[in-house]
Scaffold this motif. Structure first.
Motif, PDB file in Angstrom:
ATOM      1  N   ILE A 127       0.845  -1.200   0.000  1.00 25.87           N
ATOM      2  CA  ILE A 127       0.000   0.000   0.000  1.00 25.87           C
ATOM      3  C   ILE A 127       0.878   1.248   0.000  1.00 25.87           C
ATOM      4  CG2 ILE A 127      -1.640   1.343   1.390  1.00 25.87           C
ATOM      5  CD1 ILE A 127      -2.803  -1.450   2.271  1.00 25.87           C
ATOM      6  N   MET A 128       1.945   1.227   0.810  1.00 27.94           N
ATOM      7  CA  MET A 128       2.854   2.377   0.841  1.00 27.94           C
ATOM      8  C   MET A 128       3.556   2.552  -0.498  1.00 27.94           C
ATOM      9  SD  MET A 128       4.472   2.631   4.672  1.00 27.94           S
ATOM     10  CE  MET A 128       5.419   1.155   4.562  1.00 27.94           C
ATOM     11  N   GLU A 129       3.931   1.438  -1.136  1.00 29.17           N
ATOM     12  CA  GLU A 129       4.570   1.504  -2.457  1.00 29.17           C
ATOM     13  C   GLU A 129       3.662   2.185  -3.461  1.00 29.17           C
ATOM     14  OE1 GLU A 129       6.373  -1.853  -4.668  1.00 29.17           O
ATOM     15  OE2 GLU A 129       6.755  -2.665  -2.670  1.00 29.17           O
ATOM     16  N   GLU A 130       2.415   1.767  -3.484  1.00 29.19           N
ATOM     17  CA  GLU A 130       1.443   2.338  -4.419  1.00 29.19           C
ATOM     18  C   GLU A 130       1.259   3.831  -4.155  1.00 29.19           C
ATOM     19  OE1 GLU A 130      -0.598   2.510  -7.654  1.00 29.19           O
ATOM     20  OE2 GLU A 130       0.287   0.623  -7.002  1.00 29.19           O
ATOM     21  N   SER A 131       1.194   4.197  -2.889  1.00 31.27           N
ATOM     22  CA  SER A 131       1.058   5.617  -2.528  1.00 31.27           C
ATOM     23  C   SER A 131       2.279   6.406  -2.985  1.00 31.27           C
ATOM     24  CB  SER A 131       0.900   5.773  -1.015  1.00 31.27           C
ATOM     25  OG  SER A 131      -0.246   5.111  -0.577  1.00 31.27           O
ATOM     26  N   ALA A 132       3.459   5.838  -2.779  1.00 30.15           N
ATOM     27  CA  ALA A 132       4.696   6.522  -3.179  1.00 30.15           C
ATOM     28  C   ALA A 132       4.732   6.731  -4.689  1.00 30.15           C
ATOM     29  CB  ALA A 132       5.910   5.720  -2.722  1.00 30.15           C
ATOM     30  N   ARG A 133       4.315   5.708  -5.441  1.00 32.80           N
ATOM     31  CA  ARG A 133       4.278   5.831  -6.906  1.00 32.80           C
ATOM     32  C   ARG A 133       3.344   6.958  -7.324  1.00 32.80           C
ATOM     33  NH1 ARG A 133       3.851   0.338  -7.170  1.00 32.80           N
ATOM     34  NH2 ARG A 133       5.828  -0.619  -7.675  1.00 32.80           N
ATOM     35  N   SER A 134       2.165   6.986  -6.708  1.00 34.21           N
ATOM     36  CA  SER A 134       1.178   7.989  -7.105  1.00 34.21           C
ATOM     37  C   SER A 134       1.625   9.401  -6.729  1.00 34.21           C
ATOM     38  CB  SER A 134      -0.191   7.677  -6.494  1.00 34.21           C
ATOM     39  OG  SER A 134      -0.144   7.797  -5.099  1.00 34.21           O
ATOM     40  N   LEU A 135       2.487   9.522  -5.731  1.00 30.75           N
ATOM     41  CA  LEU A 135       2.998  10.837  -5.334  1.00 30.75           C
ATOM     42  C   LEU A 135       4.268  11.219  -6.091  1.00 30.75           C
ATOM     43  CD1 LEU A 135       2.495  10.535  -1.477  1.00 30.75           C
ATOM     44  CD2 LEU A 135       1.188  11.972  -3.045  1.00 30.75           C
ATOM     45  N   GLY A 136       4.745  10.309  -6.931  1.00 24.99           N
ATOM     46  CA  GLY A 136       5.952  10.601  -7.710  1.00 24.99           C
ATOM     47  C   GLY A 136       7.227  10.538  -6.893  1.00 24.99           C
ATOM     48  N   TRP A 139      12.057   7.153  -5.342  1.00 32.95           N
ATOM     49  CA  TRP A 139      13.045   6.558  -4.444  1.00 32.95           C
ATOM     50  C   TRP A 139      12.364   5.708  -3.376  1.00 32.95           C
ATOM     51  CZ3 TRP A 139      12.647   7.563   0.682  1.00 32.95           C
ATOM     52  CH2 TRP A 139      11.997   8.737   1.077  1.00 32.95           C
ATOM     53  N   ALA A 140      11.187   6.137  -2.925  1.00 34.57           N
ATOM     54  CA  ALA A 140      10.475   5.384  -1.889  1.00 34.57           C
ATOM     55  C   ALA A 140      10.024   4.030  -2.428  1.00 34.57           C
ATOM     56  CB  ALA A 140       9.285   6.186  -1.374  1.00 34.57           C
ATOM     57  N   VAL A 141       9.584   4.014  -3.678  1.00 34.48           N
ATOM     58  CA  VAL A 141       9.173   2.754  -4.303  1.00 34.48           C
ATOM     59  C   VAL A 141      10.369   1.810  -4.379  1.00 34.48           C
ATOM     60  CG1 VAL A 141       8.287   1.685  -6.412  1.00 34.48           C
ATOM     61  CG2 VAL A 141       7.332   3.862  -5.623  1.00 34.48           C
ATOM     62  N   HIS A 142      11.517   2.355  -4.795  1.00 36.68           N
ATOM     63  CA  HIS A 142      12.728   1.534  -4.888  1.00 36.68           C
ATOM     64  C   HIS A 142      13.095   0.955  -3.518  1.00 36.68           C
ATOM     65  CE1 HIS A 142      16.675   0.197  -6.266  1.00 36.68           C
ATOM     66  NE2 HIS A 142      17.128   0.670  -5.120  1.00 36.68           N
ATOM     67  N   VAL A 143      13.086   1.805  -2.511  1.00 35.37           N
ATOM     68  CA  VAL A 143      13.446   1.357  -1.157  1.00 35.37           C
ATOM     69  C   VAL A 143      12.479   0.271  -0.697  1.00 35.37           C
ATOM     70  CG1 VAL A 143      13.562   2.057   1.276  1.00 35.37           C
ATOM     71  CG2 VAL A 143      14.639   3.481  -0.481  1.00 35.37           C
ATOM     72  N   LEU A 144      11.186   0.533  -0.819  1.00 39.34           N
ATOM     73  CA  LEU A 144      10.192  -0.446  -0.364  1.00 39.34           C
ATOM     74  C   LEU A 144      10.307  -1.767  -1.119  1.00 39.34           C
ATOM     75  CD1 LEU A 144       7.088   1.864   0.104  1.00 39.34           C
ATOM     76  CD2 LEU A 144       8.367   0.695   1.904  1.00 39.34           C
ATOM     77  N   PRO A 187       8.851   0.044   8.022  1.00 37.69           N
ATOM     78  CA  PRO A 187       9.111   0.655   6.715  1.00 37.69           C
ATOM     79  C   PRO A 187       8.714   2.130   6.679  1.00 37.69           C
ATOM     80  CG  PRO A 187       8.108  -1.495   6.432  1.00 37.69           C
ATOM     81  CD  PRO A 187       8.052  -1.186   7.898  1.00 37.69           C
ATOM     82  N   ALA A 188       7.614   2.465   7.327  1.00 41.88           N
ATOM     83  CA  ALA A 188       7.175   3.865   7.342  1.00 41.88           C
ATOM     84  C   ALA A 188       8.205   4.750   8.042  1.00 41.88           C
ATOM     85  CB  ALA A 188       5.817   3.985   8.023  1.00 41.88           C
ATOM     86  N   GLU A 189       8.746   4.257   9.151  1.00 42.20           N
ATOM     87  CA  GLU A 189       9.771   5.023   9.871  1.00 42.20           C
ATOM     88  C   GLU A 189      11.017   5.191   9.005  1.00 42.20           C
ATOM     89  OE1 GLU A 189      12.707   4.329  13.622  1.00 42.20           O
ATOM     90  OE2 GLU A 189      10.584   3.908  14.007  1.00 42.20           O
ATOM     91  N   LEU A 190      11.369   4.156   8.250  1.00 39.13           N
ATOM     92  CA  LEU A 190      12.528   4.231   7.363  1.00 39.13           C
ATOM     93  C   LEU A 190      12.324   5.304   6.296  1.00 39.13           C
ATOM     94  CD1 LEU A 190      15.246   3.220   6.242  1.00 39.13           C
ATOM     95  CD2 LEU A 190      13.957   1.481   4.971  1.00 39.13           C
ATOM     96  N   ALA A 193      12.579   8.739   7.825  1.00 38.92           N
ATOM     97  CA  ALA A 193      13.959   9.083   8.182  1.00 38.92           C
ATOM     98  C   ALA A 193      14.773   9.435   6.936  1.00 38.92           C
ATOM     99  CB  ALA A 193      14.609   7.921   8.934  1.00 38.92           C
ATOM    100  N   ILE A 194      14.577   8.682   5.861  1.00 38.32           N
ATOM    101  CA  ILE A 194      15.301   8.979   4.612  1.00 38.32           C
ATOM    102  C   ILE A 194      14.857  10.331   4.072  1.00 38.32           C
ATOM    103  CG2 ILE A 194      15.588   8.313   2.189  1.00 38.32           C
ATOM    104  CD1 ILE A 194      15.561   5.375   3.117  1.00 38.32           C
ATOM    105  N   ARG A 195      13.555  10.574   4.084  1.00 36.76           N
ATOM    106  CA  ARG A 195      13.045  11.856   3.586  1.00 36.76           C
ATOM    107  C   ARG A 195      13.672  13.021   4.352  1.00 36.76           C
ATOM    108  NH1 ARG A 195       7.392  12.364   4.847  1.00 36.76           N
ATOM    109  NH2 ARG A 195       8.038  13.751   6.486  1.00 36.76           N
ATOM    110  N   GLU A 196      13.770  12.873   5.669  1.00 34.67           N
ATOM    111  CA  GLU A 196      14.387  13.928   6.483  1.00 34.67           C
ATOM    112  C   GLU A 196      15.869  14.079   6.139  1.00 34.67           C
ATOM    113  OE1 GLU A 196      12.845  16.060   8.769  1.00 34.67           O
ATOM    114  OE2 GLU A 196      11.093  15.199   7.760  1.00 34.67           O
ATOM    115  N   ALA A 197      16.533  12.961   5.888  1.00 39.00           N
ATOM    116  CA  ALA A 197      17.975  12.989   5.613  1.00 39.00           C
ATOM    117  C   ALA A 197      18.307  13.610   4.259  1.00 39.00           C
ATOM    118  CB  ALA A 197      18.547  11.572   5.686  1.00 39.00           C
ATOM    119  N   ILE A 198      17.372  13.559   3.312  1.00 38.59           N
ATOM    120  CA  ILE A 198      17.675  14.089   1.969  1.00 38.59           C
ATOM    121  C   ILE A 198      17.111  15.482   1.735  1.00 38.59           C
ATOM    122  CG2 ILE A 198      17.895  11.809   0.920  1.00 38.59           C
ATOM    123  CD1 ILE A 198      15.072  12.185  -0.253  1.00 38.59           C
ATOM    124  N   LYS A 199      16.496  16.049   2.764  1.00 35.25           N
ATOM    125  CA  LYS A 199      15.976  17.414   2.610  1.00 35.25           C
ATOM    126  C   LYS A 199      17.120  18.368   2.303  1.00 35.25           C
ATOM    127  CE  LYS A 199      11.771  17.656   5.344  1.00 35.25           C
ATOM    128  NZ  LYS A 199      11.178  18.127   6.595  1.00 35.25           N
TER     129      LYS A 199
END
Length: 200
Positions: A127-136, A139-144, A187-190, A193-199
């Motif tokens: 579900i998170m993968e699908e959401s990440a894809r739809s949001l463009g 990188w999140a899709v790749h990680v998941l 996975p959500a926490e990961l 955390a990645i999103r915060e690290a790449i800001k």
């Protein structure tokens, strides 16, 4: 002869105990079900049992060590660990009057479900993968996609093994993972955390 267990990594144990606790509630039909049946008094017992099961299975502690660590009696630890999951399920279904340590049996069932990947973690990841894809957020899709099947909580080494060589916005994943705090509980926490690290 007393077996000396591994040192307790409190953050790992907390994360495992939380997963056991949440899965236990799911097994019981969710919080709403507990409220309807006036069984909210089970929550402290479930939390206690979740910690006992986590410590016994993840840190290989003796009953005495677990009792001392949690500040409970050794007999309580023994009751939790000796609970028969099948009898507990029969009791919950009203098929038996023989009362086992209910929370202990449920926590054991929950731990088994987690270890057998029946706690819906993979489904939630999809579900998170699908959401990440739809949001463009590719990188999140790749990680998941690459962490599917990992048991959470995870350490950096586990993630490096799956993600080595990948870059997010020009930053090597190795550098990003170096900047995170471990263990990572989900996975959500990961992703957070990645999103915060790449800001930027």
């Amino acid at each position: 002869m007393e077996v000396i267990g591994k040192p307790v990594n409190e953050r790992n144990i907390d994360a495992v105990a939380e997963r056991i606790f949440h899965e236990s509630i799911r097994i019981l039909g969710g919080l709403k079900n507990l409220v309807e049946y006036r069984n909210l008094t089970w929550l402290p017992s479930l939390a206690e049992a979740a910690y006992v099961i986590a410590l016994k299975n993840e840190s290989i502690k003796t009953n005495r060590e677990i009792a001392e660590y949690l500040g409970i009696t050794e007999q309580t630890v023994k009751n939790i660990l000796s609970a028969d999951e099948n009898r507990v399920m029969e009791y919950l279904k009203g098929e038996s009057r023989e009362k086992e340590h209910v929370a202990g049996g449920i926590a054991k069932l929950a731990y088994r479900a987690i270890k057998e990947h029946r706690d819906n973690l993979d489904e939630r990841m999809e579900i998170m993968e699908e959401s990440a894809r739809s949001l463009g957020v590719d990188w999140a899709v790749h990680v998941l996609s690459n962490i599917k099947g990992l048991n959470f909580p995870v350490e950096k080494e586990d993630l490096l093994e799956r993600l080595k060589g990948y870059q997010i916005r020009g930053k090597p994943i190795e550098d990003i993972l170096d900047s995170l705090e471990y263990p990572i509980k989900s996975p959500a926490e990961l992703l957070h955390a990645i999103r915060e690290a790449i800001k930027d």
